[in-house]
Write an enzyme that holds these catalytic residues in place. Structure first.
Site, PDB file in Angstrom:
ATOM      1  N   SER A  50       0.741  -0.941  -0.008  1.00 34.43           N
ATOM      2  CA  SER A  50      -0.054  -0.111   0.081  1.00 34.43           C
ATOM      3  C   SER A  50       0.906   1.264  -0.010  1.00 34.43           C
ATOM      4  CB  SER A  50      -0.957  -0.063   1.192  1.00 34.43           C
ATOM      5  OG  SER A  50      -0.029   0.303   2.409  1.00 34.43           O
ATOM      6  N   ASP A  82      -1.115  -1.608  -3.976  1.00 36.98           N
ATOM      7  CA  ASP A  82      -2.553  -1.743  -3.571  1.00 36.98           C
ATOM      8  C   ASP A  82      -3.129  -0.070  -3.382  1.00 36.98           C
ATOM      9  OD1 ASP A  82      -4.834  -2.971  -2.509  1.00 36.98           O
ATOM     10  OD2 ASP A  82      -3.886  -2.836  -0.451  1.00 36.98           O
ATOM     11  N   ASP A 104      -6.703   3.329  -7.850  1.00 36.82           N
ATOM     12  CA  ASP A 104      -8.329   3.446  -7.217  1.00 36.82           C
ATOM     13  C   ASP A 104      -8.856   4.696  -7.262  1.00 36.82           C
ATOM     14  OD1 ASP A 104     -10.657   3.407  -5.568  1.00 36.82           O
ATOM     15  OD2 ASP A 104      -9.463   2.387  -3.855  1.00 36.82           O
ATOM     16  N   HIS A 213     -11.857  -6.778  -2.663  1.00 36.81           N
ATOM     17  CA  HIS A 213     -10.932  -6.192  -1.449  1.00 36.81           C
ATOM     18  C   HIS A 213     -11.795  -6.624  -0.197  1.00 36.81           C
ATOM     19  CE1 HIS A 213      -8.112  -3.337  -3.373  1.00 36.81           C
ATOM     20  NE2 HIS A 213      -8.732  -4.119  -4.419  1.00 36.81           N
ATOM     21  N   GLY A 214     -11.009  -6.199   0.886  1.00 43.12           N
ATOM     22  CA  GLY A 214     -11.745  -6.484   2.129  1.00 43.12           C
ATOM     23  C   GLY A 214     -12.243  -7.739   2.594  1.00 43.12           C
ATOM     24  N   SER A 216     -11.080 -10.058   4.644  1.00 49.59           N
ATOM     25  CA  SER A 216     -10.524 -10.830   6.006  1.00 49.59           C
ATOM     26  C   SER A 216     -11.843 -11.187   6.677  1.00 49.59           C
ATOM     27  CB  SER A 216      -9.798  -9.960   6.653  1.00 49.59           C
ATOM     28  OG  SER A 216      -8.468  -9.774   6.383  1.00 49.59           O
TER      29      SER A 216
HETATM   30  P1  13P Z   1      -8.990  -6.704   4.866  1.00 46.35           P
HETATM   31  O1  13P Z   1      -8.969  -5.373   5.790  1.00 46.35           O
HETATM   32  O2  13P Z   1     -10.336  -7.309   4.760  1.00 46.35           O
HETATM   33  O3  13P Z   1      -7.832  -7.637   5.000  1.00 46.35           O
HETATM   34  O4  13P Z   1      -8.753  -6.212   3.299  1.00 46.35           O
HETATM   35  C1  13P Z   1      -7.638  -5.977   2.745  1.00 46.35           C
HETATM   36  C2  13P Z   1      -7.543  -5.125   1.242  1.00 46.35           C
HETATM   37  O5  13P Z   1      -8.628  -5.176   0.607  1.00 46.35           O
HETATM   38  C3  13P Z   1      -6.320  -4.616   0.830  1.00 46.35           C
HETATM   39  O6  13P Z   1      -6.400  -3.859  -0.294  1.00 46.35           O
HETATM   40  O1  G3H Z   2      -6.653  -1.862   2.233  1.00 37.45           O
HETATM   41  C1  G3H Z   2      -5.720  -1.451   2.935  1.00 37.45           C
HETATM   42  C2  G3H Z   2      -4.746  -2.472   3.190  1.00 37.45           C
HETATM   43  O2  G3H Z   2      -5.222  -3.226   4.413  1.00 37.45           O
HETATM   44  C3  G3H Z   2      -3.454  -1.729   3.549  1.00 37.45           C
HETATM   45  O3  G3H Z   2      -3.811  -0.969   4.586  1.00 37.45           O
HETATM   46  O4  G3H Z   2      -2.954   1.469   3.848  1.00 37.45           O
HETATM   47  O5  G3H Z   2      -2.803   0.685   6.434  1.00 37.45           O
HETATM   48  O6  G3H Z   2      -1.174  -0.412   4.516  1.00 37.45           O
HETATM   49  P1  G3H Z   2      -2.412   0.233   4.974  1.00 37.45           P
HETATM   50 ZN    ZN Z   3      -8.454  -3.080  -0.555  1.00 40.35          ZN
END
Ligand code: 13P
Ligand code: G3H
Ligand code: ZN
Length: 311
Positions: A50, A82, A104, A213-214, A216
């Site tokens: 990121s 990312d 993005d 994404h997202g 987890s």
């Molecule tokens: P999580 O926060 O659900 O792990 O998503 C990570 C993500 O989308 C990184 O781009």
């Molecule tokens: O979607 C975001 C990722 O979880 C990265 O998070 O910007 O805190 O490194 P970060």
């Molecule tokens: Zn993401």
């Protein structure tokens, strides 16, 4: 083996009904934990960085760590930006050796999103780099939003064909109910991804790789462990893994996971330090933390993504 793009990985994943894990990396132990699991399971891999990770660890350090992982594992690994938020950031990562970038611009109006994405794609493709774009914004399910406001953040299937044709992007992140971070859904609620949107999108874009994404799952035993050893996380639940498995069997070829690795690492460090209050050598508590990341990634590869043995 050098770093690869996601092109071939996605073709195989699409046709094989599985997904590639895209895991966020910030330091050596995270890179090692993820790549050791992938090596044991012979899984293709996307390591993603990121803007914040790049600011934290420095582009060159992350680049060299990932190159070391490629050398150590011999796996096909893509290095991906990312959530790139500008052409300049994407260009810097492309020029600096990344094989994939995300632009993005999903918070911008459609025409603006198309314009900036197309600019990044033109630059990236000239250099042999692939581009992920995003349409729709991830739902903030925890907010007190009414249904129509919530609906408006989901990807509109009727936009996707025009977007992909005009931008020439290589993959598309869509919003079907996942969200970033550990606090996705209120405890007691029943998360349900919008598979109808995913199905509609994939019918309009046959053969085209979709990204989630997202993703987890926020395992409750890790939240409990963090709280047992001095943490104070409020109630949190993530995306049910059976729904991610279903998405992976459909057009979703890339599933992003970061928070679950953060939980695994932090729970391990808290437990270790609580049980060894006299220890202060970082290697002592980072070793089990790295192993906890490895276990988490191995679980995702075999039980959620289905990409074991596909390298
Ligand atoms: P999580 O926060 O659900 O792990 O998503 C990570 C993500 O989308 C990184 O781009
Ligand atoms: O979607 C975001 C990722 O979880 C990265 O998070 O910007 O805190 O490194 P970060
Ligand atoms: Zn993401």
């Amino acid at each position: 083996m050098a770093l690869v793009t996601t092109k071939e990985m996605f073709e195989k994943a699409y046709n094989g009904g599985y997904a590639i894990g895209a895991f966020n990396v910030n330091n050596m132990e995270i890179v090692q934990g993820i790549t050791e699991a992938a090596k044991d399971l012979n899984a293709p891999l996307i390591l993603q960085v990121s803007k914040g990770a790049r600011a934290y660890a420095n582009h060159t350090y992350l680049m060299k760590l990932v190159e070391a992982a490629v050398e150590e594992t011999g796996l096909p690994i893509a290095l991906h930006l990312d959530h790139g938020d500008s052409f300049e950031l994407c260009k810097s990562c492309i020029d600096g050796g990344f094989t994939s970038v995300m632009i993005d611009a999903s918070s911008k109006p459609l025409e603006e999103n198309i314009e900036i994405t197309r600019k990044v794609v033109e630059y990236a493709h000239e250099k042999g780099v692939v581009v992920e774009a995003e349409l729709g914004t991830l739902a903030g399910i925890e907010d007190e939003v009414n249904v129509s406001a919530e609906d408006s953040s989901y990807t509109r299937p009727e936009d996707v064909q025009e977007f992909v044709e005009k931008t020439n992007c290589d993959s598309l992140a869509i919003a079907i109910g996942t969200s970033h971070g550990a606090y996705k859904f209120k405890p007691g609620t029943k998360p349900q991804l919008r598979f109808d949107i995913l199905e509609d999108v994939s019918q309009r874009l046959p053969g085209f790789p979709i990204v989630l994404h997202g993703s987890s799952s926020v395992p409750q035993d890790f939240v409990a462990k963090i709280n047992k050893f001095g943490g104070n996380m409020p109630g949190a639940i993530g995306v049910p893994e059976d729904q991610l498995r279903k998405a992976a069997s459909m057009a979703v070829c890339k599933i992003n996971i970061d928070s679950d690795l953060r939980l695994a690492m932090t729970a391990s460090i808290r437990e270790y330090l609580a049980e060894h209050p006299d220890h202060f050598d970082p290697r002592q508590y980072l070793k089990p933390a790295r192993a906890a990341i490895k276990d988490m990634v191995a679980h995702k590869i075999t039980d959620v993504l289905g990409c074991d043995g596909k390298a």
